[in-house]
Design a protein around this motif. Structure first.
Motif, PDB file in Angstrom:
ATOM      1  N   ARG A 106      32.692  40.702  45.532  1.00  0.00           N
ATOM      2  CA  ARG A 106      32.110  40.023  44.363  1.00  0.00           C
ATOM      3  C   ARG A 106      33.205  39.392  43.508  1.00  0.00           C
ATOM      4  O   ARG A 106      33.050  38.281  42.996  1.00  0.00           O
ATOM      5  CB  ARG A 106      31.293  41.013  43.526  1.00  0.00           C
ATOM      6  CG  ARG A 106      30.035  41.497  44.214  1.00  0.00           C
ATOM      7  CD  ARG A 106      29.062  42.119  43.218  1.00  0.00           C
ATOM      8  NE  ARG A 106      29.650  43.221  42.475  1.00  0.00           N
ATOM      9  CZ  ARG A 106      29.636  44.487  42.882  1.00  0.00           C
ATOM     10  NH1 ARG A 106      29.077  44.799  44.049  1.00  0.00           N
ATOM     11  NH2 ARG A 106      30.156  45.442  42.148  1.00  0.00           N
ATOM     12  N   ALA A 107      34.306  40.125  43.350  1.00  0.00           N
ATOM     13  CA  ALA A 107      35.402  39.594  42.546  1.00  0.00           C
ATOM     14  C   ALA A 107      36.010  38.350  43.187  1.00  0.00           C
ATOM     15  O   ALA A 107      36.382  37.386  42.498  1.00  0.00           O
ATOM     16  CB  ALA A 107      36.472  40.665  42.357  1.00  0.00           C
ATOM     17  N   ARG A 108      36.094  38.330  44.533  1.00  0.00           N
ATOM     18  CA  ARG A 108      36.681  37.193  45.228  1.00  0.00           C
ATOM     19  C   ARG A 108      35.874  35.922  44.996  1.00  0.00           C
ATOM     20  O   ARG A 108      36.426  34.813  44.983  1.00  0.00           O
ATOM     21  CB  ARG A 108      36.759  37.500  46.732  1.00  0.00           C
ATOM     22  CG  ARG A 108      37.386  36.441  47.579  1.00  0.00           C
ATOM     23  CD  ARG A 108      38.896  36.359  47.369  1.00  0.00           C
ATOM     24  NE  ARG A 108      39.579  37.502  47.939  1.00  0.00           N
ATOM     25  CZ  ARG A 108      40.879  37.722  47.831  1.00  0.00           C
ATOM     26  NH1 ARG A 108      41.623  36.882  47.128  1.00  0.00           N
ATOM     27  NH2 ARG A 108      41.441  38.780  48.363  1.00  0.00           N
ATOM     28  N   ARG A 109      34.562  36.076  44.788  1.00  0.00           N
ATOM     29  CA  ARG A 109      33.724  34.904  44.521  1.00  0.00           C
ATOM     30  C   ARG A 109      33.963  34.353  43.115  1.00  0.00           C
ATOM     31  O   ARG A 109      33.589  33.219  42.818  1.00  0.00           O
ATOM     32  CB  ARG A 109      32.246  35.276  44.702  1.00  0.00           C
ATOM     33  CG  ARG A 109      31.857  35.524  46.156  1.00  0.00           C
ATOM     34  CD  ARG A 109      30.349  35.564  46.335  1.00  0.00           C
ATOM     35  NE  ARG A 109      29.764  36.747  45.737  1.00  0.00           N
ATOM     36  CZ  ARG A 109      29.559  37.883  46.402  1.00  0.00           C
ATOM     37  NH1 ARG A 109      29.904  37.991  47.678  1.00  0.00           N
ATOM     38  NH2 ARG A 109      29.005  38.926  45.802  1.00  0.00           N
ATOM     39  N   ILE A 114      43.042  39.076  41.978  1.00  0.00           N
ATOM     40  CA  ILE A 114      42.218  40.234  41.591  1.00  0.00           C
ATOM     41  C   ILE A 114      43.115  41.399  41.211  1.00  0.00           C
ATOM     42  O   ILE A 114      44.107  41.697  41.890  1.00  0.00           O
ATOM     43  CB  ILE A 114      41.300  40.660  42.754  1.00  0.00           C
ATOM     44  CG1 ILE A 114      40.413  39.489  43.185  1.00  0.00           C
ATOM     45  CG2 ILE A 114      40.448  41.864  42.377  1.00  0.00           C
ATOM     46  CD1 ILE A 114      39.623  39.759  44.448  1.00  0.00           C
ATOM     47  N   GLY A 115      42.746  42.061  40.142  1.00  0.00           N
ATOM     48  CA  GLY A 115      43.402  43.299  39.747  1.00  0.00           C
ATOM     49  C   GLY A 115      42.433  44.465  39.822  1.00  0.00           C
ATOM     50  O   GLY A 115      41.275  44.331  39.430  1.00  0.00           O
ATOM     51  N   ILE A 160      46.653  37.698  36.611  1.00  0.00           N
ATOM     52  CA  ILE A 160      45.419  38.223  37.217  1.00  0.00           C
ATOM     53  C   ILE A 160      44.219  37.556  36.544  1.00  0.00           C
ATOM     54  O   ILE A 160      44.167  37.415  35.320  1.00  0.00           O
ATOM     55  CB  ILE A 160      45.339  39.753  37.060  1.00  0.00           C
ATOM     56  CG1 ILE A 160      46.468  40.419  37.845  1.00  0.00           C
ATOM     57  CG2 ILE A 160      43.991  40.284  37.517  1.00  0.00           C
ATOM     58  CD1 ILE A 160      46.410  40.170  39.347  1.00  0.00           C
ATOM     59  N   GLU A 161      43.223  37.154  37.382  1.00  0.00           N
ATOM     60  CA  GLU A 161      42.101  36.367  36.867  1.00  0.00           C
ATOM     61  C   GLU A 161      40.781  37.138  36.784  1.00  0.00           C
ATOM     62  O   GLU A 161      39.857  36.700  36.100  1.00  0.00           O
ATOM     63  CB  GLU A 161      41.896  35.143  37.763  1.00  0.00           C
ATOM     64  CG  GLU A 161      43.112  34.229  37.820  1.00  0.00           C
ATOM     65  CD  GLU A 161      42.970  33.160  38.884  1.00  0.00           C
ATOM     66  OE1 GLU A 161      43.014  31.966  38.534  1.00  0.00           O
ATOM     67  OE2 GLU A 161      42.796  33.527  40.077  1.00  0.00           O
ATOM     68  N   LEU A 178      38.946  38.263  30.370  1.00  0.00           N
ATOM     69  CA  LEU A 178      38.925  38.334  31.829  1.00  0.00           C
ATOM     70  C   LEU A 178      37.560  38.835  32.306  1.00  0.00           C
ATOM     71  O   LEU A 178      37.017  39.787  31.749  1.00  0.00           O
ATOM     72  CB  LEU A 178      40.004  39.297  32.350  1.00  0.00           C
ATOM     73  CG  LEU A 178      41.461  38.866  32.189  1.00  0.00           C
ATOM     74  CD1 LEU A 178      42.394  39.954  32.715  1.00  0.00           C
ATOM     75  CD2 LEU A 178      41.726  37.555  32.932  1.00  0.00           C
ATOM     76  N   PRO A 179      36.970  38.203  33.341  1.00  0.00           N
ATOM     77  CA  PRO A 179      35.718  38.732  33.885  1.00  0.00           C
ATOM     78  C   PRO A 179      35.965  40.050  34.589  1.00  0.00           C
ATOM     79  O   PRO A 179      37.067  40.308  35.104  1.00  0.00           O
ATOM     80  CB  PRO A 179      35.271  37.652  34.864  1.00  0.00           C
ATOM     81  CG  PRO A 179      36.523  36.943  35.259  1.00  0.00           C
ATOM     82  CD  PRO A 179      37.425  36.981  34.053  1.00  0.00           C
ATOM     83  N   GLY A 180      34.924  40.909  34.632  1.00  0.00           N
ATOM     84  CA  GLY A 180      35.067  42.224  35.248  1.00  0.00           C
ATOM     85  C   GLY A 180      33.946  42.523  36.225  1.00  0.00           C
ATOM     86  O   GLY A 180      32.814  42.055  36.067  1.00  0.00           O
TER      87      GLY A 180
END
Length: 534
Positions: A106-109, A114-115, A160-161, A178-180
């Motif tokens: 999900r984070a990759r999308r 990524i952290g 980190i994004e 930052l989105p989580g």
């Protein structure tokens, strides 16, 4: 990927008799818990507490003075903080490898950099996981809230994004733009609830759980006799009378539903031992909890260990009898520790350096052939010989059909109906049935017949029996026999593939007890096979 089986709808239960579980959460985890709780609210009384850390400790302490709680569920740093500060057991919500993969996907999308930010107790194997899959992901661990905030700030400064992590980590990430993505999934929450229910059942059966107020419940039968006049049952009663006064270990063998725990209770009752009867199903509790529950632990034995430690079930049975059901399911490392208890008459708690002397008699039970487990190196040979000092083998109900009429009369009488309403033809048909579930199956059958039959209908006929029990007694007579030869129970039943298990479960209309009986394994073993596919 594991397959979630649909849970059958259960009848309404008395809320006062259900275990009490408190969930403690803040942030994103609160919403996830809210989604899963309805799946378990018929099996436990669940009380959400939407607080964390010091506030949660204060509120829980105040509520425990006037309310009862069996176990607390929490996640991440909140769980680590609460565990050493509460006087009730705590089950943590733990992310697994599937949770991690789904969260990273999900984070990759969202972004490419990524952290991963977790509490020190979460995702311990991420390093090897990252290396195996060639992932370029920065992973930081935190202990305190300040640590989490510093980790997020440092990652943001390093480009980190998007952040994958616990609820606290995501909160800090969103505060700095930052989105989580939450690390936990609904399945990890379900797993925590299942572990909590296992723990409450184990403690309740052992008598270790704290007493609580219970709403008045329907009285249950208390007759604990071993019924039957067949020669095999007379021999069982003779063995119990002979073995009861001695301290030697007894191994009770028999198929599911034959009454192994009842034999253990009778051995204890006739032994004259002043201590308690403590029972544990070795296959009904996860390995991660089993060692601490069986042997106890000292304060500081592991992260989150309760202040003052905890007495294990071996010590709880001091002076009495410890009944270990499904002993064949005991993990090999714990078999070594149990052998020491039997030989040295002492128990070493987890984290302790000095053993505690115990005077406990062990009665073990199994429906498997332990000799085959020994040959397969799944059970210690020395422990097997130590457990089998004295042996009692229980016959199946199929081997003593002459006892069926007596058992029918007994169970109908327990349920308030005397004499048995079955006519001669119906009784004869039941005497010829194969009874794969043995006495337990007969007891459940009587309960169903009692619900269907009314006294104004006269005697209960063979036609009514076939109408109300079509899956057990087809009109052509005889018992249902599985189509697949793999269902034939052998000395040590082989574990079928997940697809085969699913197919058989559908064929049995979701009746797990019936499928377990046909496979020759316990319901707990079947449940574990379905829950943890190979």
């Amino acid at each position: 990927m594991s397959i979630r089986l649909p849970r059958p709808r259960l009848p309404d239960l008395d809320p006062g008799a259900l275990p009490v579980i408190w969930t403690v959460s803040v942030s994103r985890l609160t919403g996830l818990l809210g989604d899963v709780i309805p799946e378990f609210d018929r099996r436990a009384r669940i009380v959400p507490i939407n607080l964390g850390f010091e506030e949660a400790v204060d509120v829980i302490g105040q509520r425990l003075r006037r309310e009862h709680c069996d176990v607390v569920i929490a996640g991440g740093s909140n769980a680590a903080y609460l565990r050493s500060r509460l006087e009730v057991p705590l089950v943590p919500i733990q992310a697994n490898g599937f949770d991690l993969m789904e969260a990273l996907a999900r984070a990759r999308r969202i972004a490419s950099r990524i952290g991963l930010v977790t509490h020190a107790t979460d995702v311990p194997s991420f390093g090897s996981f990252q290396h195996s899959f060639g992932l370029d992901i920065e992973h930081r661990r935190f202990v305190t809230r300040e640590d989490a905030r510093d980790c997020i700030a440092d990652m943001r400064a390093n480009g980190i994004e998007v952040i994958v992590g616990t609820g606290m980590a995501i909160d800090h990430a969103e505060r700095v733009g930052l989105p989580g993505v939450l690390l936990y999934s609904a399945d990890s929450v379900r797993q925590a609830f299942e572990h909590a229910l296992e723990l409450t059942q184990t403690l309740a059966r052992s008598g270790v759980a704290a007493p609580r107020r219970r709403a008045p419940a329907r009285s249950r039968p208390t007759d604990q006799r071993l019924l039957g006049e067949s020669p095999s049952m007379q021999q069982v009663r003779e063995r119990i009378a002979l073995y009861a006064p001695h301290d030697s270990t007894v191994l009770v063998t028999g198929a599911t539903g034959t009454g192994k725990e009842l034999v253990a209770r009778q051995l204890h009752a006739a032994s004259g031992r002043s201590g308690r009867f403590v029972a544990l199903n070795c296959g009904a509790i996860s390995e991660s909890l089993l060692e601490a529950e069986l042997f106890g632990y000292t304060e500081g034995a592991f992260t989150g260990a309760r202040r003052g430690g905890r007495v294990g079930l071996v010590e709880a049975a001091d002076g009495g009898t410890l009944f270990l059901d499904e002993i064949g399911e005991l993990p090999l490392p714990l078999q070594t520790r149990l052998l020491r208890v039997l030989e040295e008459r002492e128990v070493l708690r987890v984290g302790a350096t000095e053993p505690t002397p115990v005077d406990v008699r062990v009665v073990a039970a199994t429906l498997q052939t332990l000799e085959s487990l020994v040959d397969a190196q799944r059970f210690r040979r020395d422990l097997y010989y130590r457990l089998a000092a004295l042996r009692i083998a229980l016959p199946t109900l199929r081997e003593r059909p002459q006892d069926v009429p007596m058992l029918l009369e007994h169970f109908f009488r327990q349920l308030g109906q005397r004499p048995s309403p079955l006519d001669a033809a119906a009784t004869e048909r039941l005497c010829g049935y194969a009874w794969p579930g043995n006495v337990r199956e007969l007891r459940n059958l009587v309960d169903r017949l009692r619900i269907h039959w009314r006294i104004d209908q006269g005697a209960l006929s063979l036609a009514q029996l076939q109408s109300w029990l079509p899956e057990l007694l087809p009109a052509s007579g005889g018992a249902v026999v599985p189509d697949s030869a793999a269902l034939h129970a052998g000395p040590a039943p082989a574990r079928p593939s997940p697809a085969t298990l699913q197919q058989w479960l559908v064929e049995h209309q979701g009746n797990r007890e019936q499928l377990a009986a046909q496979l020759g394994v316990s319901r707990t073993t079947l449940w574990r096979w379905l829950r943890h596919p190979v």
